[in-house]
Design a protein around this motif. Structure first.
Motif, PDB file in Angstrom:
ATOM      1  N   ALA A   1      25.969  -6.660   4.063  1.00  0.00           N
ATOM      2  CA  ALA A   1      26.621  -7.463   5.076  1.00  0.00           C
ATOM      3  C   ALA A   1      25.918  -7.353   6.399  1.00  0.00           C
ATOM      4  O   ALA A   1      24.855  -6.777   6.511  1.00  0.00           O
ATOM      5  N   CYS A   2      26.555  -7.898   7.446  1.00  0.00           N
ATOM      6  CA  CYS A   2      26.107  -7.752   8.816  1.00  0.00           C
ATOM      7  C   CYS A   2      24.779  -8.418   9.097  1.00  0.00           C
ATOM      8  O   CYS A   2      23.764  -7.766   9.290  1.00  0.00           O
ATOM      9  N   SER A   3      24.780  -9.679   9.108  1.00  0.00           N
ATOM     10  CA  SER A   3      23.552 -10.419   9.368  1.00  0.00           C
ATOM     11  C   SER A   3      23.077 -10.207  10.795  1.00  0.00           C
ATOM     12  O   SER A   3      23.772 -10.509  11.741  1.00  0.00           O
ATOM     13  N   LYS A   4      21.862  -9.664  10.957  1.00  0.00           N
ATOM     14  CA  LYS A   4      21.319  -9.484  12.305  1.00  0.00           C
ATOM     15  C   LYS A   4      20.888 -10.801  12.911  1.00  0.00           C
ATOM     16  O   LYS A   4      20.787 -10.937  14.110  1.00  0.00           O
ATOM     17  N   LYS A   5      20.616 -11.796  12.080  1.00  0.00           N
ATOM     18  CA  LYS A   5      20.172 -13.083  12.605  1.00  0.00           C
ATOM     19  C   LYS A   5      21.216 -13.714  13.503  1.00  0.00           C
ATOM     20  O   LYS A   5      20.902 -14.406  14.456  1.00  0.00           O
ATOM     21  N   THR A   6      22.492 -13.456  13.202  1.00  0.00           N
ATOM     22  CA  THR A   6      23.541 -14.118  13.950  1.00  0.00           C
ATOM     23  C   THR A   6      24.087 -13.275  15.096  1.00  0.00           C
ATOM     24  O   THR A   6      25.094 -13.600  15.690  1.00  0.00           O
ATOM     25  N   GLU A   7      23.423 -12.171  15.415  1.00  0.00           N
ATOM     26  CA  GLU A   7      23.885 -11.348  16.530  1.00  0.00           C
ATOM     27  C   GLU A   7      23.688 -12.082  17.854  1.00  0.00           C
ATOM     28  O   GLU A   7      22.678 -12.733  18.081  1.00  0.00           O
ATOM     29  N   ASP A   8      24.651 -11.950  18.746  1.00  0.00           N
ATOM     30  CA  ASP A   8      24.518 -12.504  20.086  1.00  0.00           C
ATOM     31  C   ASP A   8      23.766 -11.509  20.939  1.00  0.00           C
ATOM     32  O   ASP A   8      24.233 -10.409  21.183  1.00  0.00           O
ATOM     33  N   THR A   9      22.587 -11.887  21.410  1.00  0.00           N
ATOM     34  CA  THR A   9      21.756 -10.952  22.160  1.00  0.00           C
ATOM     35  C   THR A   9      21.965 -11.050  23.668  1.00  0.00           C
ATOM     36  O   THR A   9      21.247 -10.440  24.441  1.00  0.00           O
ATOM     37  N   SER A  10      22.967 -11.765  24.087  1.00  0.00           N
ATOM     38  CA  SER A  10      23.176 -11.939  25.520  1.00  0.00           C
ATOM     39  C   SER A  10      23.956 -10.798  26.147  1.00  0.00           C
ATOM     40  O   SER A  10      24.026 -10.661  27.347  1.00  0.00           O
ATOM     41  N   ALA A  11      24.551  -9.968  25.346  1.00  0.00           N
ATOM     42  CA  ALA A  11      25.328  -8.851  25.870  1.00  0.00           C
ATOM     43  C   ALA A  11      25.325  -7.741  24.845  1.00  0.00           C
ATOM     44  O   ALA A  11      25.138  -7.968  23.662  1.00  0.00           O
TER      45      ALA A  11
ATOM     46  N   PRO B 260      22.025 -17.856  17.519  1.00  0.00           N
ATOM     47  CA  PRO B 260      22.845 -16.652  17.470  1.00  0.00           C
ATOM     48  C   PRO B 260      24.151 -16.818  18.237  1.00  0.00           C
ATOM     49  O   PRO B 260      24.170 -17.265  19.375  1.00  0.00           O
ATOM     50  N   GLY B 261      25.252 -16.476  17.580  1.00  0.00           N
ATOM     51  CA  GLY B 261      26.551 -16.522  18.220  1.00  0.00           C
ATOM     52  C   GLY B 261      27.354 -17.763  17.939  1.00  0.00           C
ATOM     53  O   GLY B 261      28.575 -17.769  18.096  1.00  0.00           O
ATOM     54  N   SER B 262      26.702 -18.844  17.503  1.00  0.00           N
ATOM     55  CA  SER B 262      27.439 -20.086  17.260  1.00  0.00           C
ATOM     56  C   SER B 262      27.086 -20.753  15.930  1.00  0.00           C
ATOM     57  O   SER B 262      27.786 -21.661  15.496  1.00  0.00           O
ATOM     58  N   GLY B 263      26.032 -20.316  15.273  1.00  0.00           N
ATOM     59  CA  GLY B 263      25.613 -20.936  14.029  1.00  0.00           C
ATOM     60  C   GLY B 263      26.678 -20.908  12.955  1.00  0.00           C
ATOM     61  O   GLY B 263      26.731 -21.793  12.093  1.00  0.00           O
ATOM     62  N   TRP B 264      27.549 -19.911  13.012  1.00  0.00           N
ATOM     63  CA  TRP B 264      28.587 -19.784  11.986  1.00  0.00           C
ATOM     64  C   TRP B 264      29.617 -20.915  12.051  1.00  0.00           C
ATOM     65  O   TRP B 264      30.370 -21.139  11.095  1.00  0.00           O
ATOM     66  N   MET B 265      29.636 -21.657  13.141  1.00  0.00           N
ATOM     67  CA  MET B 265      30.588 -22.753  13.279  1.00  0.00           C
ATOM     68  C   MET B 265      30.103 -24.050  12.632  1.00  0.00           C
ATOM     69  O   MET B 265      30.835 -25.037  12.582  1.00  0.00           O
ATOM     70  N   VAL B 266      28.861 -24.060  12.152  1.00  0.00           N
ATOM     71  CA  VAL B 266      28.292 -25.266  11.550  1.00  0.00           C
ATOM     72  C   VAL B 266      28.566 -25.272  10.051  1.00  0.00           C
ATOM     73  O   VAL B 266      28.188 -24.337   9.331  1.00  0.00           O
ATOM     74  N   GLU B 267      29.207 -26.329   9.570  1.00  0.00           N
ATOM     75  CA  GLU B 267      29.547 -26.435   8.161  1.00  0.00           C
ATOM     76  C   GLU B 267      28.295 -26.431   7.291  1.00  0.00           C
ATOM     77  O   GLU B 267      27.334 -27.140   7.552  1.00  0.00           O
ATOM     78  N   GLY B 268      28.313 -25.591   6.266  1.00  0.00           N
ATOM     79  CA  GLY B 268      27.192 -25.524   5.337  1.00  0.00           C
ATOM     80  C   GLY B 268      26.007 -24.724   5.815  1.00  0.00           C
ATOM     81  O   GLY B 268      24.949 -24.737   5.175  1.00  0.00           O
ATOM     82  N   SER B 269      26.154 -24.002   6.924  1.00  0.00           N
ATOM     83  CA  SER B 269      25.031 -23.237   7.467  1.00  0.00           C
ATOM     84  C   SER B 269      24.908 -21.871   6.800  1.00  0.00           C
ATOM     85  O   SER B 269      25.865 -21.330   6.247  1.00  0.00           O
ATOM     86  N   GLN B 270      23.706 -21.308   6.860  1.00  0.00           N
ATOM     87  CA  GLN B 270      23.481 -19.948   6.381  1.00  0.00           C
ATOM     88  C   GLN B 270      24.363 -18.961   7.146  1.00  0.00           C
ATOM     89  O   GLN B 270      24.924 -18.025   6.574  1.00  0.00           O
ATOM     90  N   GLU B 271      24.480 -19.188   8.441  1.00  0.00           N
ATOM     91  CA  GLU B 271      25.237 -18.279   9.287  1.00  0.00           C
ATOM     92  C   GLU B 271      26.722 -18.260   8.918  1.00  0.00           C
ATOM     93  O   GLU B 271      27.359 -17.203   8.952  1.00  0.00           O
ATOM     94  N   LYS B 272      27.278 -19.418   8.568  1.00  0.00           N
ATOM     95  CA  LYS B 272      28.694 -19.462   8.202  1.00  0.00           C
ATOM     96  C   LYS B 272      28.930 -18.703   6.898  1.00  0.00           C
ATOM     97  O   LYS B 272      29.921 -17.977   6.762  1.00  0.00           O
ATOM     98  N   VAL B 273      28.014 -18.859   5.958  1.00  0.00           N
ATOM     99  CA  VAL B 273      28.113 -18.119   4.703  1.00  0.00           C
ATOM    100  C   VAL B 273      28.033 -16.618   4.967  1.00  0.00           C
ATOM    101  O   VAL B 273      28.825 -15.833   4.436  1.00  0.00           O
ATOM    102  N   SER B 274      27.084 -16.210   5.812  1.00  0.00           N
ATOM    103  CA  SER B 274      26.913 -14.793   6.125  1.00  0.00           C
ATOM    104  C   SER B 274      28.157 -14.219   6.781  1.00  0.00           C
ATOM    105  O   SER B 274      28.598 -13.116   6.441  1.00  0.00           O
ATOM    106  N   LYS B 275      28.719 -14.944   7.713  1.00  0.00           N
ATOM    107  CA  LYS B 275      29.921 -14.466   8.413  1.00  0.00           C
ATOM    108  C   LYS B 275      31.093 -14.303   7.445  1.00  0.00           C
ATOM    109  O   LYS B 275      31.808 -13.295   7.472  1.00  0.00           O
TER     110      LYS B 275
END
Length: 342
Positions: free
Chosen positions: A22-32, A313-328
């Motif tokens: 788990a824990c996809s580093k690709k989707t980490e928010d690097t702003s904080a 990073p930080g918002s990709g999980w909100m896109v339907e069918g995205s890799q990030e949403k699956v990872s989250k």
């Protein structure tokens, strides 16, 4: 775990009893600064039949060593990748390094060198030989030790804003060894993760076979089986592209196991653990995200311009069918499953 895409590789946290990544580093928010979101490592459900003979003792030692590798990997790996992502978020040209003209300088996130040292000492303890896994573990912890020392120096330099006093002289000097160490760590992390997966798969398969043999298809077995299938599925669909037909078959198998587990829990409410309801919700969320991902690839649906703006990073999980949403969704499934086992 393949290395064809960043997302597929960075499904990273591993839990021995349920074979979680788990824990996809690709989707980490690097702003904080990010607090770790890694799920707790599940306790090992050892299939060792006893310790009365040499073979059993050897198997027990191997299991303990694997658990040690997993615990250290889960504790350390995310911090290394997050620090790298933080640095890359403002150093736009990693070949050249900081120019000194950056409008924003984020620096790096700290890496706990004391934890690295503890794991390095633990890795050095003698145990039953595990071949490629041991070699990968040594290379991994050595690369992280190197990176940790360089990041510690650079983090102090940037957090104290010393670059404002020396016109980025030290920052430019630090960049080459730092960038090289980051690259080595990422390579060794990928190899170590893969080798852990290989050994962990063996443990899970043995556990599942034993559990089905002794208890039948009750909820403990069904939970392990659906989590194993979820992992096989995410390994495939978190790639940039994949065989939609193969993914559809894995998805159907995951759905079948999940539906069987839900039906069993409903029929046996009195004996079902209280954490099941959370796990059931997580299985449904993952099911939905996986279906969206498979449909997008199967039907060759391109991302809209709005989607592309969100795929970061930080918002990709909100896109339907995205890799990030699956990872989250998969990460949440792992966390729910791990909580049920504690």
């Amino acid at each position: 775990m393949t290395h064809k895409s960043t997302t597929a590789h960075t499904l990273a946290c591993i839990s021995l009893a349920l074979l979680a990544t788990a824990c996809s580093k690709k989707t980490e928010d690097t702003s904080a600064p990010a607090a770790t979101s890694m799920p707790a490592t599940a306790s090992v459900a050892s299939s060792v039949a006893g310790t009365g003979n040499a073979a059993a003792k050897s198997a027990e030692a191997s299991s303990s060593k694997l658990q040690d590798y997993i615990a250290c990997y889960n504790k350390l790996d995310g911090d290394g990748h997050r620090s790298i992502a933080r640095y890359r978020s403002w150093v736009k040209d990693m070949d050249k390094g900081p120019s000194g003209k950056e409008s924003v300088v984020y620096g790096l996130y700290k890496i706990d060198v004391d934890d690295i040292a503890k794991c390095k000492a633990s890795f050095a303890k003698p145990a039953a030989a595990q071949g490629k896994l041991d070699a990968a573990a040594t290379a991994y912890i050595d690369s992280l030790t190197e990176l940790g020392a360089l990041v510690t120096d650079a983090e102090v330099y940037y957090s104290r804003e010393n670059y404002k006093d020396d016109a980025f002289a030290k920052g430019k000097k630090l960049h080459a060894p730092l960038a090289d160490a980051m690259k080595r760590f990422e390579e060794k992390s990928a190899v170590f993760s893969d080798e852990i997966e290989v050994e962990n798969d063996k443990v899970l398969d043995a556990e599942m076979q034993q559990l089905e043999k002794t208890e039948g298809r009750q909820l403990p077995y069904l939970q392990m089986a659906l989590m194993s299938k979820a992992k096989q599925l995410v390994r495939l669909i978190a790639e940039e592209s994949f065989d939609a037909a193969a993914a559809g078959q894995l998805l159907a198998e995951y759905e079948s196991l999940t539906d069987e587990a839900i039906a069993y829990a409903k029929k046996n409410k009195e004996s079902t653990a209280s954490g099941w309801s959370s796990l059931e919700r997580a299985t449904e969320d993952y099911r939905k995200a996986a279906k969206e991902r498979v449909r997008r690839i199967r039907d060759k649906v391109p991302y809209s311009e709005g989607d592309k703006m969100m795929l970061k990073p930080g918002s990709g999980w909100m896109v339907e069918g995205s890799q990030e949403k699956v990872s989250k969704a998969y990460n949440a499934l792992i966390e729910a499953s791990n909580r049920m086992n504690h």
